[in-house]
Write a protein that holds these residues in place. Sequence first.
Motif, PDB file in Angstrom:
ATOM      1  N   CYS A  24       0.680   5.403  -8.945  1.00 30.79           N
ATOM      2  CA  CYS A  24       0.232   5.652  -7.576  1.00 30.79           C
ATOM      3  C   CYS A  24      -1.246   6.028  -7.542  1.00 30.79           C
ATOM      4  CB  CYS A  24       1.055   6.789  -6.945  1.00 30.79           C
ATOM      5  SG  CYS A  24       2.716   6.309  -6.441  1.00 30.79           S
ATOM      6  N   ASP A  25      -1.858   5.843  -6.377  1.00 33.54           N
ATOM      7  CA  ASP A  25      -3.223   6.311  -6.156  1.00 33.54           C
ATOM      8  C   ASP A  25      -3.187   7.826  -6.014  1.00 33.54           C
ATOM      9  OD1 ASP A  25      -4.039   3.699  -6.180  1.00 33.54           O
ATOM     10  OD2 ASP A  25      -4.124   3.493  -4.003  1.00 33.54           O
ATOM     11  N   GLY A  26      -3.669   8.541  -7.018  1.00 38.62           N
ATOM     12  CA  GLY A  26      -3.559   9.992  -6.997  1.00 38.62           C
ATOM     13  C   GLY A  26      -2.167  10.408  -7.431  1.00 38.62           C
ATOM     14  N   PRO A  27      -1.839  11.703  -7.282  1.00 39.55           N
ATOM     15  CA  PRO A  27      -0.535  12.210  -7.733  1.00 39.55           C
ATOM     16  C   PRO A  27       0.656  11.568  -7.024  1.00 39.55           C
ATOM     17  CG  PRO A  27      -2.078  14.004  -7.383  1.00 39.55           C
ATOM     18  CD  PRO A  27      -2.723  12.778  -6.819  1.00 39.55           C
ATOM     19  N   GLY A  28       0.525  11.201  -5.748  1.00 40.79           N
ATOM     20  CA  GLY A  28       1.591  10.524  -5.026  1.00 40.79           C
ATOM     21  C   GLY A  28       2.717  11.447  -4.592  1.00 40.79           C
ATOM     22  N   TYR A  29       3.750  10.832  -4.027  1.00 45.42           N
ATOM     23  CA  TYR A  29       4.897  11.567  -3.491  1.00 45.42           C
ATOM     24  C   TYR A  29       6.181  10.976  -4.070  1.00 45.42           C
ATOM     25  CZ  TYR A  29       1.449  13.129  -0.082  1.00 45.42           C
ATOM     26  OH  TYR A  29       0.332  13.661   0.508  1.00 45.42           O
ATOM     27  N   LEU A  30       7.134  11.835  -4.388  1.00 42.02           N
ATOM     28  CA  LEU A  30       8.407  11.422  -4.964  1.00 42.02           C
ATOM     29  C   LEU A  30       9.522  11.834  -4.007  1.00 42.02           C
ATOM     30  CD1 LEU A  30       9.948  10.264  -7.418  1.00 42.02           C
ATOM     31  CD2 LEU A  30       9.923  12.565  -8.411  1.00 42.02           C
ATOM     32  N   LEU A  31      10.298  10.841  -3.532  1.00 37.93           N
ATOM     33  CA  LEU A  31      11.381  11.077  -2.584  1.00 37.93           C
ATOM     34  C   LEU A  31      12.711  10.800  -3.283  1.00 37.93           C
ATOM     35  CD1 LEU A  31       9.853   9.225   0.524  1.00 37.93           C
ATOM     36  CD2 LEU A  31       9.410  11.559  -0.295  1.00 37.93           C
TER      37      LEU A  31
ATOM     38  N   ARG B 148       0.824  -1.199   0.000  1.00 34.43           N
ATOM     39  CA  ARG B 148       0.000   0.000   0.000  1.00 34.43           C
ATOM     40  C   ARG B 148       0.866   1.260   0.000  1.00 34.43           C
ATOM     41  NH1 ARG B 148      -3.853   2.797  -1.900  1.00 34.43           N
ATOM     42  NH2 ARG B 148      -4.884   4.245  -0.462  1.00 34.43           N
ATOM     43  N   LEU B 149       1.982   1.226   0.731  1.00 36.81           N
ATOM     44  CA  LEU B 149       2.876   2.370   0.773  1.00 36.81           C
ATOM     45  C   LEU B 149       3.479   2.626  -0.607  1.00 36.81           C
ATOM     46  CD1 LEU B 149       4.137   4.525   2.590  1.00 36.81           C
ATOM     47  CD2 LEU B 149       5.943   2.892   3.160  1.00 36.81           C
ATOM     48  N   ALA B 150       3.773   1.548  -1.344  1.00 36.14           N
ATOM     49  CA  ALA B 150       4.335   1.685  -2.692  1.00 36.14           C
ATOM     50  C   ALA B 150       3.358   2.349  -3.653  1.00 36.14           C
ATOM     51  CB  ALA B 150       4.743   0.323  -3.225  1.00 36.14           C
ATOM     52  N   GLN B 151       2.076   2.322  -3.326  1.00 38.49           N
ATOM     53  CA  GLN B 151       1.074   2.989  -4.152  1.00 38.49           C
ATOM     54  C   GLN B 151       0.926   4.468  -3.809  1.00 38.49           C
ATOM     55  OE1 GLN B 151      -2.362   0.536  -3.330  1.00 38.49           O
ATOM     56  NE2 GLN B 151      -1.887  -0.869  -5.003  1.00 38.49           N
ATOM     57  N   ARG B 152       1.633   4.925  -2.780  1.00 34.05           N
ATOM     58  CA  ARG B 152       1.536   6.325  -2.373  1.00 34.05           C
ATOM     59  C   ARG B 152       2.823   7.103  -2.604  1.00 34.05           C
ATOM     60  NH1 ARG B 152      -1.318   8.652  -3.162  1.00 34.05           N
ATOM     61  NH2 ARG B 152      -1.520  10.198  -1.505  1.00 34.05           N
ATOM     62  N   ARG B 153       3.969   6.396  -2.684  1.00 37.02           N
ATOM     63  CA  ARG B 153       5.219   7.123  -2.866  1.00 37.02           C
ATOM     64  C   ARG B 153       6.228   6.292  -3.642  1.00 37.02           C
ATOM     65  NH1 ARG B 153       7.660   3.264  -1.391  1.00 37.02           N
ATOM     66  NH2 ARG B 153       8.338   2.673   0.701  1.00 37.02           N
ATOM     67  N   ALA B 154       7.088   6.999  -4.381  1.00 36.44           N
ATOM     68  CA  ALA B 154       8.203   6.386  -5.104  1.00 36.44           C
ATOM     69  C   ALA B 154       9.494   6.968  -4.554  1.00 36.44           C
ATOM     70  CB  ALA B 154       8.089   6.645  -6.602  1.00 36.44           C
ATOM     71  N   VAL B 155      10.539   6.122  -4.491  1.00 34.56           N
ATOM     72  CA  VAL B 155      11.789   6.515  -3.823  1.00 34.56           C
ATOM     73  C   VAL B 155      12.976   6.295  -4.755  1.00 34.56           C
ATOM     74  CG1 VAL B 155      13.254   6.173  -1.802  1.00 34.56           C
ATOM     75  CG2 VAL B 155      10.775   5.806  -1.615  1.00 34.56           C
ATOM     76  N   LEU B 156      13.848   7.296  -4.829  1.00 34.39           N
ATOM     77  CA  LEU B 156      15.138   7.135  -5.488  1.00 34.39           C
ATOM     78  C   LEU B 156      16.209   7.178  -4.414  1.00 34.39           C
ATOM     79  CD1 LEU B 156      16.840   7.048  -8.147  1.00 34.39           C
ATOM     80  CD2 LEU B 156      17.045   9.532  -7.900  1.00 34.39           C
ATOM     81  N   PRO B 157      16.790   6.024  -4.029  1.00 38.57           N
ATOM     82  CA  PRO B 157      17.848   6.033  -3.006  1.00 38.57           C
ATOM     83  C   PRO B 157      19.122   6.678  -3.535  1.00 38.57           C
ATOM     84  CG  PRO B 157      16.921   3.822  -3.334  1.00 38.57           C
ATOM     85  CD  PRO B 157      16.475   4.670  -4.475  1.00 38.57           C
TER      86      PRO B 157
END
Length: 279
Positions: free
Chosen positions: A150-157, A72-81
């Motif tokens: 993502c569900d909606g626009p989401g968050y990019l980290l 579920r968290l993966a559907q809300r944000r994407a991460v570039l380490p």
Amino acid sequence: MYEAKDIDYAVSGRLLLDGADLAVRPGRVTALIGPNGAGKSTLLKVLSGELRPRRGRVLVDGRDIAALGPARLAQRRAVLPQDVQVAFPFTVAEVAAIGLPSGERAPSRIAEALARVDLAGFRDRPYAALSGGEQQRVQIARALTQLAGCDGPGYLLLDEPTSSLDLSHQLMVVDLARQVARAGGGVAAVLHDLNLAAMIADEIVALKNGQVAARGAPAEVLTDAIVADLYAVTARIGTAPPSGPFLLPQAMTRLRGGLAKAAEGGGGPPSAVHEPTRQ
């Protein structure tokens, strides 16, 4: 909103984050700055769910990420380490496809993400054969692929997304972050280049010794006094409308003793005794 509240994080008894807060708001770009070891990447990892804090909470739209679970968290944000290792002989398209949900096939989404990072003709090339900067752009494409689902626009980290990129592709990252924000997404990026931070950010959060030392618009945070306190350098901040503040390396000198001396004394900028910058 995606937020970390009152975060403490320690490793082997050493406190890396001490009551740190970070809020990533939809439609806005937040840049994290500060010296090496300030806690920037650690805070981003706590925010992403990679690390669990000793104290504090991380919330996505009011819900604790511990209750969401990885899928579920993966559907809300994407991460570039900051550093990504690929151990298998994947193609560029296969790495970008890692951002898709399990079992999903979406070649158009992969093609679009690769085109946005100037890798449209690279989909069948071996990932391992690419340069460091090209690999970094593939990883950005992977994050964009995930964000598009993502569900909606989401968050990019993003953790140091420009570290291996040339000037043109550093500006590409600035443009991509602003595009995500204009589409309603929230972006958080760890950056060492203060000029890029000024260009990309609606808000800058400055960390020092695991604490938030300053927070605000670029012009409020990128001042002579704050930059001197953060990095133990003398600094002269300039402005060039409409881009906001900028900092020329030629205008800096390293203070004698550097960060080690600054960490001992604390407080405001050290004295004007300094070593000249080599020309």
